[in-house]
Scaffold this motif. Sequence first.
Motif, PDB file in Angstrom:
ATOM      1  N   GLU A   1     -53.282 -39.281 -34.580  1.00  0.00           N
ATOM      2  CA  GLU A   1     -54.174 -39.750 -33.535  1.00  0.00           C
ATOM      3  C   GLU A   1     -53.714 -39.130 -32.230  1.00  0.00           C
ATOM      4  N   ALA A   2     -54.626 -38.550 -31.511  1.00  0.00           N
ATOM      5  CA  ALA A   2     -54.338 -38.064 -30.166  1.00  0.00           C
ATOM      6  C   ALA A   2     -54.645 -39.225 -29.221  1.00  0.00           C
ATOM      7  N   THR A   3     -53.661 -40.065 -29.001  1.00  0.00           N
ATOM      8  CA  THR A   3     -53.855 -41.311 -28.257  1.00  0.00           C
ATOM      9  C   THR A   3     -54.233 -41.050 -26.804  1.00  0.00           C
ATOM     10  N   SER A   4     -53.541 -40.127 -26.167  1.00  0.00           N
ATOM     11  CA  SER A   4     -53.833 -39.726 -24.801  1.00  0.00           C
ATOM     12  C   SER A   4     -53.229 -38.343 -24.604  1.00  0.00           C
ATOM     13  N   PRO A   5     -53.523 -37.678 -23.502  1.00  0.00           N
ATOM     14  CA  PRO A   5     -52.951 -36.335 -23.309  1.00  0.00           C
ATOM     15  C   PRO A   5     -51.422 -36.365 -23.406  1.00  0.00           C
ATOM     16  N   GLY A   6     -50.893 -35.509 -24.258  1.00  0.00           N
ATOM     17  CA  GLY A   6     -49.451 -35.426 -24.444  1.00  0.00           C
ATOM     18  C   GLY A   6     -48.873 -36.465 -25.377  1.00  0.00           C
ATOM     19  N   LEU A   7     -49.718 -37.256 -26.033  1.00  0.00           N
ATOM     20  CA  LEU A   7     -49.237 -38.323 -26.905  1.00  0.00           C
ATOM     21  C   LEU A   7     -49.912 -38.236 -28.263  1.00  0.00           C
ATOM     22  N   CYS A   8     -49.102 -38.134 -29.295  1.00  0.00           N
ATOM     23  CA  CYS A   8     -49.604 -38.030 -30.663  1.00  0.00           C
ATOM     24  C   CYS A   8     -48.958 -39.123 -31.498  1.00  0.00           C
ATOM     25  N   VAL A   9     -49.753 -39.792 -32.319  1.00  0.00           N
ATOM     26  CA  VAL A   9     -49.257 -40.869 -33.174  1.00  0.00           C
ATOM     27  C   VAL A   9     -49.481 -40.471 -34.627  1.00  0.00           C
ATOM     28  N   LEU A  10     -48.432 -40.600 -35.435  1.00  0.00           N
ATOM     29  CA  LEU A  10     -48.510 -40.308 -36.862  1.00  0.00           C
ATOM     30  C   LEU A  10     -48.269 -41.581 -37.654  1.00  0.00           C
ATOM     31  N   ASP A  11     -48.974 -41.736 -38.745  1.00  0.00           N
ATOM     32  CA  ASP A  11     -48.747 -42.857 -39.651  1.00  0.00           C
ATOM     33  C   ASP A  11     -47.888 -42.352 -40.805  1.00  0.00           C
ATOM     34  N   LEU A  12     -46.638 -42.801 -40.870  1.00  0.00           N
ATOM     35  CA  LEU A  12     -45.707 -42.372 -41.914  1.00  0.00           C
ATOM     36  C   LEU A  12     -45.491 -43.467 -42.946  1.00  0.00           C
ATOM     37  N   THR A  13     -46.427 -44.395 -43.028  1.00  0.00           N
ATOM     38  CA  THR A  13     -46.293 -45.537 -43.924  1.00  0.00           C
ATOM     39  C   THR A  13     -46.084 -45.115 -45.370  1.00  0.00           C
ATOM     40  N   ASN A  14     -46.829 -44.142 -45.828  1.00  0.00           N
ATOM     41  CA  ASN A  14     -46.780 -43.753 -47.232  1.00  0.00           C
ATOM     42  C   ASN A  14     -45.857 -42.573 -47.507  1.00  0.00           C
ATOM     43  N   VAL A  15     -45.021 -42.229 -46.552  1.00  0.00           N
ATOM     44  CA  VAL A  15     -44.056 -41.146 -46.768  1.00  0.00           C
ATOM     45  C   VAL A  15     -42.883 -41.701 -47.561  1.00  0.00           C
ATOM     46  N   ARG A  16     -42.614 -41.076 -48.695  1.00  0.00           N
ATOM     47  CA  ARG A  16     -41.523 -41.553 -49.548  1.00  0.00           C
ATOM     48  C   ARG A  16     -40.161 -41.215 -48.946  1.00  0.00           C
ATOM     49  N   ASN A  17     -39.182 -42.041 -49.221  1.00  0.00           N
ATOM     50  CA  ASN A  17     -37.780 -41.819 -48.863  1.00  0.00           C
ATOM     51  C   ASN A  17     -37.536 -41.727 -47.362  1.00  0.00           C
ATOM     52  N   ILE A  18     -38.365 -42.362 -46.559  1.00  0.00           N
ATOM     53  CA  ILE A  18     -38.144 -42.324 -45.116  1.00  0.00           C
ATOM     54  C   ILE A  18     -37.479 -43.607 -44.622  1.00  0.00           C
ATOM     55  N   ALA A  19     -37.431 -44.622 -45.459  1.00  0.00           N
ATOM     56  CA  ALA A  19     -36.967 -45.950 -45.052  1.00  0.00           C
ATOM     57  C   ALA A  19     -35.657 -45.906 -44.267  1.00  0.00           C
ATOM     58  N   GLY A  20     -34.627 -45.286 -44.774  1.00  0.00           N
ATOM     59  CA  GLY A  20     -33.347 -45.269 -44.077  1.00  0.00           C
ATOM     60  C   GLY A  20     -33.102 -44.010 -43.279  1.00  0.00           C
ATOM     61  N   ARG A  21     -34.115 -43.154 -43.170  1.00  0.00           N
ATOM     62  CA  ARG A  21     -33.906 -41.849 -42.546  1.00  0.00           C
ATOM     63  C   ARG A  21     -34.842 -41.599 -41.365  1.00  0.00           C
ATOM     64  N   LYS A  22     -35.344 -42.647 -40.750  1.00  0.00           N
ATOM     65  CA  LYS A  22     -36.310 -42.472 -39.667  1.00  0.00           C
ATOM     66  C   LYS A  22     -35.710 -41.727 -38.482  1.00  0.00           C
ATOM     67  N   GLU A  23     -34.484 -42.083 -38.128  1.00  0.00           N
ATOM     68  CA  GLU A  23     -33.863 -41.408 -36.989  1.00  0.00           C
ATOM     69  C   GLU A  23     -33.681 -39.924 -37.269  1.00  0.00           C
ATOM     70  N   TRP A  24     -33.219 -39.599 -38.477  1.00  0.00           N
ATOM     71  CA  TRP A  24     -33.037 -38.194 -38.858  1.00  0.00           C
ATOM     72  C   TRP A  24     -34.383 -37.468 -38.837  1.00  0.00           C
ATOM     73  N   CYS A  25     -35.412 -38.109 -39.375  1.00  0.00           N
ATOM     74  CA  CYS A  25     -36.760 -37.529 -39.407  1.00  0.00           C
ATOM     75  C   CYS A  25     -37.255 -37.271 -37.985  1.00  0.00           C
ATOM     76  N   GLY A  26     -37.050 -38.230 -37.097  1.00  0.00           N
ATOM     77  CA  GLY A  26     -37.448 -38.063 -35.704  1.00  0.00           C
ATOM     78  C   GLY A  26     -36.729 -36.908 -35.039  1.00  0.00           C
ATOM     79  N   GLN A  27     -35.431 -36.782 -35.305  1.00  0.00           N
ATOM     80  CA  GLN A  27     -34.658 -35.672 -34.739  1.00  0.00           C
ATOM     81  C   GLN A  27     -35.171 -34.333 -35.262  1.00  0.00           C
ATOM     82  N   GLN A  28     -35.542 -34.284 -36.541  1.00  0.00           N
ATOM     83  CA  GLN A  28     -36.086 -33.055 -37.122  1.00  0.00           C
ATOM     84  C   GLN A  28     -37.412 -32.673 -36.449  1.00  0.00           C
TER      85      GLN A  28
END
Length: 171
Positions: A1-28
């Motif tokens: 979703e392009a919420t506003s200029p410069g802001l993007c929102v992703l839904d990662l609800t159904n991404v497998r194996n992200i539960a304990g790795r959100k910080e790492w995923c964000g850094q990537q």
Amino acid sequence: EATSPGLCVLDLTNVRNIAGRKEWCGQQMIGHLAERQLRARAGFAANADLAVLAAHAADSVLVLRDGTDDEAQLLARLPVAALRPSPPIAETLRLWGIRTLEQFAKLPRQGIATRLGHEGILLHDLANGGRDRLLRLVRPPVSFREEIELEHEIESLEPLLFLLRRMLDQL
């Protein structure tokens, strides 16, 4: 979703194996964007609105864990400006002495509706941790383009039609 200029929102609800790795995923994600000279921050939360607020407060990545006081702490320290209210509402809240989302969230919803209208209700809901909603998908505009550089000028219609036909077939 392009919420506003410069802001993007992703839904990662159904991404497998992200539960304990959100910080790492964000850094990537931030690293990939930095390679393209884009500065970014990432926020992970139970809903999209809260994730946007988490990203606003993050130095780089902020993960709000379910069942903890992370949400309340975030709302206590974020300024009302994080909601991006319209100038009249921002001025009204300033005059009322409301500086943080926590202060704004404590105001009665009915009073906000009466005094600030629909935008005030929306902002009040966001200040209370957002709402569960579906993302508004962004579909890029469909664009078809084909180019050809010619060595010589086209002097009649037949060669032009031949080139156009070939280009349309490629598209």
